[in-house]
Structure formats: structure tokens, C-alpha cells
Scaffold this active site. Structure first.
Site, short mmCIF file in Angstrom:
data_model
loop_
_atom_site.label_atom_id
_atom_site.label_comp_id
_atom_site.label_asym_id
_atom_site.label_seq_id
_atom_site.Cartn_x
_atom_site.Cartn_y
_atom_site.Cartn_z
N THR A 324 -9.00 16.27 34.40
CA THR A 324 -8.11 16.59 33.34
C THR A 324 -7.49 15.34 32.65
O THR A 324 -6.89 15.26 31.55
CB THR A 324 -6.86 17.45 33.61
N LEU A 328 -7.15 8.46 33.49
CA LEU A 328 -7.73 7.93 32.14
C LEU A 328 -6.41 7.72 31.36
O LEU A 328 -6.35 6.57 30.80
CB LEU A 328 -8.52 8.83 31.49
N HIS A 463 -16.19 11.13 22.81
CA HIS A 463 -17.11 10.84 23.61
C HIS A 463 -18.55 11.06 22.87
O HIS A 463 -19.76 10.29 23.21
CB HIS A 463 -17.12 11.66 24.73
N GLU A 546 -30.98 40.01 37.07
CA GLU A 546 -30.15 39.42 35.89
C GLU A 546 -30.30 40.45 34.78
O GLU A 546 -29.31 40.20 33.93
CB GLU A 546 -31.21 38.18 35.60
N HIS A 549 -27.18 42.26 35.18
CA HIS A 549 -25.94 41.85 34.64
C HIS A 549 -25.83 41.61 33.07
O HIS A 549 -24.92 41.90 32.50
CB HIS A 549 -26.11 40.19 34.97
#
Length: 766
Positions: A324, A328, A463, A546, A549
Site C-alpha cells: 500500500t 514508498l 506509473h 466455468e 460460474h
């Protein structure tokens, strides 16, 4: 006749000549000895030349580094040189060798003082070398060893023997008549009795009267040099132990210690060694950034706060999930503060030596006080700041607790000082000692949660700047922020980097939008495994799994909207489905139940179409089990258990006791199973109703392997519930569309002008 003399022979010759010649004689023959040494070996001549103190001849100046150092007075130097030449030419009796002036002081006489004052280890090494050289010289015997036959024929029968001394019943020393005070010969014997018989027999053969036989004396001598050499290893070991024990004891007092283990290992940053991260490079955590900027502003502009009587907090703890931005943010403080910055990890205080942790804490704060105003950052402080008494340590010495005690004293004790701010980062603030978190030490606890959609948009903008692309960065940032719910700053940085790597892998000149979408799939689902071979039957099972789902989520109101479904294996799974979760923080019982039903859709589809189940639903069942127990135990969403909340154990941590009785534990297990069974029955009924839709999705997956949202709409029609998919829809009704990055008036200009301000002069402590 030509003689070849080795350096040792020359030294021995010179030594003996020195002993036998008188002082005037030594002066008279010194010049000849010098020439002999120079003609033999220039390097050895330099060593002896420093003893005899003479000037180097031409061609040998490079072997005399100090010969060029003369006095500053040119006239006096000429006069001294002429006096020396006169003395050498006349063979004076003062013993001077030249080059040193009238006082006989050689040039560069103070070189050893400078060497030993600047390097104490050289003094110790020089003393040891001198002692070893003395022992070596003393060990060289002046006596020559002979045998019995030589002793008899050359000395005894010729009448040159004055006396014999038998030492330690094994060595016979021979004293000759020309020098009766010094033994020049020696030989060894096997036994005293045999030696006496042989000596008596020889003297009888020579018809010597017994009254005039050579006297024999027996002595017992201790060869102290050999004894010292035998005891040298033991003495050396004892000396090393005493030396390092003293060093270690000094290290426990914060003076460096053995190999410097008591010294702090913190990295020091100032203007010259500062990091390049600035506050403008940190996004998605504006509230935390404001708190940290206030610390920096106080150290740079303290008068602004002192005028109002304010006192800056002594420390702050940055807590939050991994990725998080805690470290930095600390880097931004180091790059923006323009004051000395010390960075260290909590684990660096703990070493194998006792007392190292507290010593390093003392040394760290001593450095900070010397360079105040200063900032200290302790990363992963939970390694040393765990609550005392929880480790199960019984008796003895607990190094970690002692280190924590020293940290508490340094932060707020009798010797604590101002203008030293301590920042720390941790993922586990719940296990820290309460004394560490109280006001006066870590006054502020700054929590950094995963960023919301606005914060993710700001992070993407940071970024995306270094990437080479022709896309509109604002539009890409908004789209990616909507597609990445729950991502942390580290995840977003990884997505942008993966997008650039994918573009480079395909030799693309620019980074395209499809590269970002592939990067998100790479981060969420893992690496796509196109080389993995699935049997047709297995591939069919995965397709229907799948599809179950997808259909369950399509017709459940509170389920997450489906973005993409694939049967291409990724990571550890054989199938992959990407959903778009809602940006919400509160969930109702109905919403949690719909999520459980969607998760169970794969297992139910296998049961309906194949009449059997497989191991492919293991991850789904794990998620469902955790959700069911959270509803019953933590959220109080079960009527029979009641409105109670217990903390579930963390994954991987052992639990020795539970905060509830065995009867309550049994009830919790029963109710969790009921929640799962109800969700399974509801999902079974839903997929039975939409069995044809499941089959259509499965057949299309077997054909195309990947289906996106548009394919789902073509096969099933539009979803019968209102849903959000764009950035604007998610931020609607939340105020501004972007993150609020405005600064208070007291902090305005701090972020923009940080690079232009001059840092105070600081020096790295040694």
C-alpha cells in the site's frame, strides 16, 4: 678468489664485525662495508643503510623513499653534506654515516610516529614482529655441532679442550683453551655412562694422569625458548579470547563491539546521497501523505509551529496491508525532507550476540542526535516491537525484549531529545507493545488501506508517465482503475510494468490498450499456460465448470458482473474468470449469499451434467467455507449463534484455545454447514432452471476457449439487473471525479519547491 655472500651472510658478517671492532675501527671500515652491501643487493642495502645512516649512491635512489627529504635550508644542507664527506674521507671517529646532519639524525626520522599514531594496529604488529625477530636471533646458536670422532681426533687428542659441560644428560658443550668462557662446539650423547666410559678410555690411551683429566660438569638447563614456543598457541588463544571479550563488553556499551556489531547498520541519507523519490511520486494515499508532510515541514520550518506553542509528534507508525506504499512514503520523506535521514530494518537490531540489539539502538539515536534535526525510519518494526510476554519465553535472557526496552527509553526517556522524528512501518500493528504506541513515542498511527477507485486512478497516472505510448493517459488511467478493484499500489506498478514487457515481447513500438488488459489478466490469474495439454474429457469438465460460474453470476442480482471467462489454464488453475466487483465497503446477508452461490456454480454444474464431482472446485469450497464462518462467527449474521463476534485465527497461526465453549463451537460448525447447504441448494435450483444456457456457454467455450462480455450478451441477452462498468459510473455521487490533492495553506509549496531548497550541511558520522 671470488666470494658470493647471501643477504643473511652479509648481515651475520656485519654483526660480528661490529661486535669485534672498536668504535673507531667501525667508523674506519664502515665505508667499505657499505660498498660491499650495495654491490650485493640494493634492497638489503637499504635496510642496513638506514641503520648505518648513509646517502644512496647514484642509480639506487629509488630504493630510498626518504632520501630526498632534506631540510628546507639549502645552505645548511650543503654545509652538512660537506662535513659528512670530510668525515668519511678522513675516517673520523664519530661513527657518522652521512646524510643526517651534524646531529646524526637520519632523514625522515619521524615517519614511524605518523604511522603508529594513525594506525594503532601497526604498532601492535610491529611489536609482535620485533619480538619474533628477537626470539629467532636468540635461537641461532653460535656453537657448531660435531660428532664424537671429530671431537676426539681434532680437539681432545690435540689437547685443545679446556672443559666439558653436559647439559640435560644429552648435550655436551666443548670449551676450548683459546676461549674458555664461550662454548664453540657441541655434540650429543646417548647416555652419560657410555660417554664417561669413552672419555675415560681415550684419556687412558693418551697416558694422561687422572689428576689432569678434563673436568666434566653436569648441569640441568631449561630451554626457555622451546618452552615459549610450545606454550605460544595456548597463550595466543587466551589472548584472542581476552581481546574479543573486552571488545564485546565495550560493544554492549554502544562502542562498536566485536567486529563492529554494536554499531548501527542504518543507511544514512543527506543531500548528496538522497533518494530520488518525492512526494509528487506518491499517490493514492493523500491523507497519509499530508500527515507525513507535516513532520517534514516542522523540521524545515519549526518556527511556524513554535510561535503557536505546538509540539511536533515524536513518531508515527505507518500500518496497512502489503503493497500500500508505506516504504514508498518513507522514501519520499527521505527525498523531500532535506534533513539527515536514517533508514534501518527492525530485524537488523537482532543478532546472535547478547547485547547487540540495545547497543545498536543507542548508536542509532546517538547518530540522530548528532545530526539533529533528523528523521529515523524503522521498517518492519514488528520484528522488535512485539508485545512483551507473548513469546512464551520463560526465564533466561530475551534479547528482543531488551532491545524493545532500549527503544522505549530512547524515544521517550530522561535522555530523549527533540528534533528527532521516528517513523516506522508494519503490516501487523495489532501485535505491537502498547507502551510503544502510547503518545509521546509513536503519537500517530497512520493507516494506509488499499486505494479506492480515485486513488487507483492517481497511482496509474504516476506509473504511466515513464511508458512509451500514444494513448491518452487520463483515459487509460480511468479505465484501468475501474478494472482493478482491490489492487494496491504495488499491484498497479506491476500491471504497468507487465504491459511494457508484453509490448516489448511482441516487438511493438508503443504500449497499446490490449497490453494493459493482458497485464491485468497476468497479475490476477497468473501466466497463461498454452503448452499444457488437457484431455478432451478434462477440457469438457472445465468448460461446464466455468459455464456454471458464469451463468450463476449472470442471473444473481448481487453477484459481480462477468468480464471474461476462459478455459485456457493460468497459474495453478485450469480455468479463469474475471469479474468486476462493486466498489463497496458494506455487504448485506443477501449480497454475501449471492456471492457464495456464484462461487458454488462450478461444483453444481459438474453435478448436474456429469452426475459426479471433481477436485477442480477445491479453491471455490475454501472461499465458501471462509465466507460462511465469517458470517456466523465474526459478522453476527446467524440467529442461533446470536449477535456475537469472535476473531477468526489468522491463516498459518496455531490456535491453542478458543474464546468460546465447546457447545458454542459445535453450534458454529452446524450453522456454517447450514449456510453452505442452503447456498448449494439455491444454486442447484438456479442452474437446473437455466440448464440450456449453461450448455450453450460451455459449447461456445469449447469452440473459442475465451468468451468476453459481448459474447455473453449474444448468448444470454443483457443482464436483468442494473450494473456499473465505467469509471464515471463508479464515482458518480461521490463528489469530484478525481482524488482531492489540495494542500493546506501551511504546507503549500512544500511539494513543488522541495528540489530547490538547500539542505543543511551534514556529515556522515563515523
Amino acid at each position: 678468489m671470488t666470494y658470493r655472500l647471501c643477504s643473511r651472510g652479509v648481515s651475520s658478517l656485519l654483526t660480528r664485525a661490529t661486535l669485534r671492532l672498536s668504535h673507531p675501527q667501525l667508523a674506519r671500515y664502515s665505508f667499505g662495508a657499505k660498498q660491499l652491501l650495495l654491490s650485493h643487493n640494493a634492497r638489503n642495502s637499504w635496510l642496513l643503510g638506514r641503520i648505518l645512516n648513509f646517502d644512496p649512491p647514484k642509480g639506487f635512489e629509488k630504493f630510498y623513499p626518504n632520501a630526498s627529504k632534506k631540510t628546507s635550508n639549502k645552505d645548511s644542507s650543503k654545509k652538512e653534506n660537506s662535513d659528512v664527506n670530510k668525515r668519511e674521507a678522513s675516517g673520523g671517529d664519530d661513527g657518522g654515516g652521512g646524510g643526517g646532519g651534524s646531529s646524526g639524525k637520519p632523514p625522515g626520522d619521524d615517519w614511524w610516529k605518523t604511522l603508529f599514531e594513525n594506525n594503532p594496529q601497526a604498532l601492535i604488529g610491529g611489536a609482535v614482529a620485533a619480538v619474533l625477530a628477537l626470539l629467532f636471533l636468540m635461537s641461532e646458536r653460535d656453537t657448531r655441532e660435531i660428532n664424537w670422532q671429530e671431537f676426539r681426533t681434532k680437539y681432545l687428542e690435540r689437547g685443545e679442550v679446556e672443559k666439558l659441560v653436559v647439559s640435560n644428560q644429552s648435550l655436551v658443550k666443548v670449551f676450548l683453551k683459546n676461549d674458555p668462557n664461550k662454548s664453540q662446539l657441541c655434540f650429543t650423547i646417548g647416555s652419560v655412562e657410555s660417554f664417561e666410559r669413552s672419555l675415560e678410555a681415550v684419556q687412558q690411551e693418551m697416558n694422561i694422569d687422572p689428576a689432569f683429566w678434563i673436568p666434566v660438569t653436569y648441569v640441568k638447563e631449561s630451554e626457555w625458548l622451546k618452552e615459549i614456543i610450545k606454550a605460544a598457541p595456548s597463550l595466543l588463544i587466551i589472548g584472542v579470547i581476552i581481546y574479543f571479550s573486552r571488545k564485546l563488553s565495550s560493544g554492549s556499551r554502544g562502542q562498536g563491539g566485536i567486529f563492529g556489531v554494536g554499531q548501527s547498520t542504518a543507511k544514512f541519507y543527506n543531500k548528496e546521497t538522497s533518494v530520488k523519490v518525492r512526494f509528487k511520486d506518491v499517490a493514492g494515499c493523500e491523507e497519509a501523505k499530508l500527515e507525513i508532510m507535516e513532520f517534514v515541514n516542522f523540521l524545515k520550518n519549526p518556527q511556524q509551529y513554535h510561535e503557536l506553542g505546538a509540539r511536533i509528534p515524536k513518531g508515527a507508525i505507518l500500518s496497512g496491508p502489503p503493497g500500500t506504499g508505506k516504504t514508498l512514503l518513507a522514501k519520499a520523506v527521505a527525498g523531500e525532507a532535506r534533513v539527515p535521514f536514517l533508514s534501518i530494518s527492525g530485524s537488523e537490531f537482532l543478532e546472535m550476540f547478547v547485547g547487540v540489539g540495545p547497543a545498536r539502538v543507542r548508536d542509532l539515536f546517538a547518530q540522530a542526535r548528532k545530526n539533529a534535526p533528523c528523521i529515523i525510519f524503522i521498517d518492519e518494526i514488528d520484528a522488535v516491537g512485539r508485545a512483551r510476554g507473548r513469546g512464551g519465553h520463560i526465564g533466561g535472557h530475551d534479547e528482543r525484549e531488551n532491545t524493545l526496552n532500549q527503544l522505549l527509553v530512547e524515544m521517550d526517556g530522561f535522555s530523549s531529545s527533540t528534533n528527532v522524528v521516528v517513523l516506522s512501518g508494519t503490516n501487523r500493528p495489532d501485535i505491537l507493545d502498547p507502551a510503544l504506541l502510547r503518545p509521546g513515542r509513536f503519537d500517530r498511527q497512520i493507516h494506509l488501506p488499499p486505494p479506492d477507485i480515485k486513488g487507483r486512478c492517481s497511482i496509474f497516472k504516476v506509473h504511466l508517465k515513464p511508458l512509451k505510448t500514444e494513448l491518452n493517459l487520463d483515459q487509460v488511467a480511468r479505465k484501468m482503475a475501474a478494472l482493478t478493484p482491490g489492487f494496491t499500489g504495488a499491484d498497479i506498478a506491476n500491471v504497468c510494468n507487465e504491459a511494457a514487457l508484453i509490448a516489448a515481447r511482441h516487438l511493438m513500438p508503443k504500449v497499446e490498450l490490449t497490453h494493459f488488459e493482458q497485464a491485468i489478466e497476468r497479475v490476477i490469474g497468473g501466466l497463461e499456460k498454452k503448452t499444457q495439454v488437457l484431455q478432451p474429457e478434462e477440457k469438457k469438465v472445465v468448460a461446464y465448470h466455468e459455464a456454471g460460474h458464469a451463468v450463476a453470476g449472470w442471473f444473481l442480482e448481487h453477484a459481480d458482473p462477468l468480464l471474461k471467462v476462459s478455459i485456457i489454464p493460468r497459474g495453478k488453475g485450469l480455468g479463469y474468470a474475471q469479474y468486476l466487483p462493486k466498489e463497496q465497503y458494506l455487504y448485506s446477508t443477501e449480497q454475501l449469499l449471492d456471492r457464495m452461490c456464484m462461487t458454488l456454480g462450478g461444483r453444481v454444474s459438474e453435478q448436474i451434467f456429469f452426475g459426479r464431482i471433481t477436485t477442480g472446485a477445491q479453491d471455490d469450497l475454501s472461499k465458501v467455507t471462509k465466507s460462511a464462518y465469517a458470517q456466523v462467527v465474526t459478522f453476527g449474521m446467524n440467529e442461533k449463534v446470536g449477535n456475537v463476534s469472535f476473531d477468526l485465527p489468522r491463516e498459518g497461526e496455531p490456535t491453542f484455545d478458543k474464546p468460546y465453549s465447546e457447545a458454542t463451537a459445535q453450534l458454529i460448525d452446524e450453522q456454517a454447514r447450514d449456510v453452505i447447504n442452503n447456498a448449494y441448494k439455491r444454486t442447484f435450483d438456479l442452474l437446473t432452471k437455466h440448464k440450456k444456457d449453461v450448455e450453450k456457454i460451455a459449447l461456445r467455450l469449447l469452440e473459442k476457449e475465451v468468451l468476453d462480455r459481448e459474447d455473453m450478451i449474444d448468448l444470454l441477452g443483457r443482464r436483468p439487473f442494473k450494473e456499473k462498468s465505467t469509471y464515471e459510473e463508479f464515482v458518480e455521487g461521490t463528489g469530484s471525479e478525481v482524488e482531492d490533492t489540495s494542500l493546506p495553506k501551511g504546507l503549500e509549496g512544500l511539494q513543488e519547491n522541495g528540489d530547490e531548497e538547500e539542505a543543511p550541511s551534514t556529515t556522515i558520522p563515523t
